[in-house]
Write a protein that holds these residues in place. Structure first.
Motif, PDB file in Angstrom:
ATOM      1  N   GLN A   1       2.087   1.719  -3.553  1.00 62.07           N
ATOM      2  CA  GLN A   1       1.104   2.137  -4.309  1.00 62.07           C
ATOM      3  C   GLN A   1       0.711   3.714  -4.353  1.00 62.07           C
ATOM      4  N   GLU A   2       1.068   4.290  -2.888  1.00 62.03           N
ATOM      5  CA  GLU A   2       0.697   5.547  -2.777  1.00 62.03           C
ATOM      6  C   GLU A   2       1.934   6.483  -3.290  1.00 62.03           C
ATOM      7  N   LYS A   3       2.957   6.049  -3.278  1.00 61.74           N
ATOM      8  CA  LYS A   3       4.186   6.724  -3.795  1.00 61.74           C
ATOM      9  C   LYS A   3       4.398   6.675  -5.534  1.00 61.74           C
TER      10      LYS A   3
ATOM     11  N   TYR B   1       0.698  -1.404  -0.056  1.00 63.06           N
ATOM     12  CA  TYR B   1       0.050  -0.060   0.022  1.00 63.06           C
ATOM     13  C   TYR B   1       0.891   1.368  -0.170  1.00 63.06           C
ATOM     14  N   TYR B   2       1.868   1.329   0.826  1.00 60.18           N
ATOM     15  CA  TYR B   2       2.719   2.310   0.581  1.00 60.18           C
ATOM     16  C   TYR B   2       3.422   2.433  -0.767  1.00 60.18           C
TER      17      TYR B   2
END
Length: 84
Positions: free
Chosen positions: A81-83, A78-79
């Motif tokens: 994906q956010e970046k 998820y991290y």
């Protein structure tokens, strides 16, 4: 282009397995597995983070470099994906 969850998962799993030096680990890794149970210490954690940064051409924020924030592969996915 947005990277798909499955693609990110496969690449992160490979990075973790490479750092643990075990193909068996790659096949057994699940998104919600507790990474501390894989005996990932702080040095291995940093190696994994560097591998992820290089693979995805991202940089983890300084405040994100806390092992307790990424207790599972899902948190890492998820991290990333956010970046992206």
């Amino acid at each position: 282009m947005v990277a798909k969850y499955g693609d990110i998962r496969a690449q992160i799993a490979q990075i973790i397995a490479d750092n643990l030096e075990g193909e068996e680990t790659l096949e057994q890794l699940k998104e919600n597995d507790d990474l501390t149970e894989l005996e990932i210490n702080s040095i291995l954690f940093i190696k994994i983070i560097i591998g992820i940064e290089n693979q995805f051409n991202i940089e983890f924020d300084d405040e994100a470099l806390d092992y307790s924030k990424f207790v599972s592969m899902e948190n890492l996915i998820y991290y990333v994906q956010e970046k992206l």
